[in-house]
Structures are given as C-alpha cells and as structure tokens.
Design a protein around this motif. Structure first.
Motif, mmCIF file in Angstrom:
data_model
loop_
_atom_site.group_PDB
_atom_site.id
_atom_site.type_symbol
_atom_site.label_atom_id
_atom_site.label_comp_id
_atom_site.label_asym_id
_atom_site.label_seq_id
_atom_site.Cartn_x
_atom_site.Cartn_y
_atom_site.Cartn_z
ATOM 1 N N TYR A 1 0.816 -1.204 0.000
ATOM 2 C CA TYR A 1 0.000 0.000 0.000
ATOM 3 C C TYR A 1 0.854 1.261 0.000
ATOM 4 O O TYR A 1 1.839 1.365 0.731
ATOM 5 C CB TYR A 1 -0.938 0.007 1.206
ATOM 6 N N ASP A 2 0.444 2.205 -0.849
ATOM 7 C CA ASP A 2 1.122 3.495 -0.911
ATOM 8 C C ASP A 2 0.945 4.220 0.407
ATOM 9 O O ASP A 2 -0.159 4.282 0.947
ATOM 10 C CB ASP A 2 0.541 4.358 -2.042
ATOM 11 N N THR A 3 2.029 4.780 0.912
ATOM 12 C CA THR A 3 1.951 5.544 2.160
ATOM 13 C C THR A 3 2.015 7.043 1.909
ATOM 14 O O THR A 3 1.623 7.823 2.747
ATOM 15 C CB THR A 3 3.096 5.145 3.110
ATOM 16 N N ASN A 4 2.522 7.448 0.753
ATOM 17 C CA ASN A 4 2.622 8.858 0.424
ATOM 18 C C ASN A 4 2.134 9.044 -1.004
ATOM 19 O O ASN A 4 2.839 8.700 -1.947
ATOM 20 C CB ASN A 4 4.063 9.342 0.570
ATOM 21 N N ASN B 1 9.075 2.322 -1.186
ATOM 22 C CA ASN B 1 8.389 1.455 -0.228
ATOM 23 C C ASN B 1 8.478 -0.010 -0.619
ATOM 24 O O ASN B 1 8.671 -0.877 0.233
ATOM 25 C CB ASN B 1 6.920 1.865 -0.080
#
Length: 187
Positions: A62-65, A76
C-alpha cells in the motif's frame, strides 16, 4: 538472486478522468490481468492505495505517500519486499513482456539497476530493474525532494542499455495516459 515484479497502480489517473487505469480493457481483459498473466511465473506485487485492493492473487504494497506516488511506491516496495530485485512497470503498460525483464536480467550482474533508452536518449524508468542497493540513493533523493525516476539511474552503479542495440521495439513500452492514447492503441 531473488526477484519479483512490481506493478504501479496507485496513481490518480487524472489524465484519464481519475479512473483506475489498470482496470481498462484490452481484448476483453483488464490491463492488470494482462500484465499479471504475462508475468505469472514471477512473484508479483501491486503497489496501490488501500481502497483499490482487488481479489487478484498477488501481494499488495500500500502506498503511504500519494504526493509522489511512483517514487514513493518504488522506495516502499524495495524497502518492504523480500526480493532483492524488482522489475517495475506501470499498470498502464499492457504490452510489456516477461521476455524484456529476462533480457535485462542478463545484464544486471553487479549493477544496482538496469534501464533502457531509445534513439532519442529517452530513458524508461517504468520498465526498468531496480535492486535494494538503490535504497541509499533513493533516501538521499528523498532528502533533497528529488523524485525524478530517471535521476535514480544517473550513477555509475546503474547500467543504461540501448533498445536499438538489444533489438527491442518501443511498442512494448507504450503506456496509456490519456483517452487519446487509449483510442489510438487499444480500440
């Protein structure tokens, strides 16, 4: 050498009316399903937003930014995955093949990454090989707020290969960014 494929599917799709480009159809299959089928013999990751999780049999990162999605997604994924080497492609690239990945792997050896360039010296960072050895470089770029993917490969530990010399057609690297692209290449 442990290896995998990372499909970037967390972009906004703003040039396509904010649609999930991986779900666009080509020959009655979604782009994502085509790519997954092409790379079925590899460990596959999809980098995306939590709300865009599907029932595909892949591992999600999952993308965090979401502000710098491609750069952050790559950082990531390299940081989190167990594989040392990732072939990174966009979900809007339904023509890319596993054979290209295997060809680039032949040249990886002790390099930190391998990228292709065309006759106009344009590089293709969303169809390139990245290794965990690039993480310190990515960290420095992050600190400087430099999120340009092509700059990752501007170091002596990365190899740039000519598409012409390898006899690889640019047609494999077409990515569908706009409705015009979709009409031109798909329909």
């Amino acid at each position: 050498m442990s290896r995998g494929v990372l499909i970037l599917a967390g972009g906004k799709g703003s040039r396509m009316g904010y649609c999930q480009k991986g779900e666009l159809l080509y020959n009655n299959s979604t782009f994502l399903d085509i790519i997954i089928e092409n790379f079925r013999d590899e460990k596959i990751y999809i980098s995306t937003k939590k709300e865009y999780c599907t029932d595909r049999e892949v591992q999600y990162i999952y993308d965090t930014n979401v502000e710098y999605t491609p750069f952050e997604a790559i950082f990531n994924a390299l940081d989190r995955c167990s594989e040392e080497t990732l072939f990174i492609i966009g979900c809007d690239m339904p023509f890319i093949t596993r054979e290209i990945f295997l060809k680039l792997l032949e040249y990886l050896k002790n390099y930190s990454g391998v990228i292709l360039y065309d006759e106009n010296n344009l590089t293709y960072p969303l169809s390139a090989i990245y290794t965990k050895k690039l993480l310190p470089i990515l960290e420095k770029m992050r600190e400087k707020k430099n999120y340009k993917l092509k700059d990752i490969f501007e170091n002596k530990n990365c190899l740039k290969l000519s598409m012409k010399d390898l006899e690889i057609s640019k047609n494999y690297f077409i990515n569908i960014n706009t409705f015009e692209d979709y009409e031109k290449y798909i329909k």
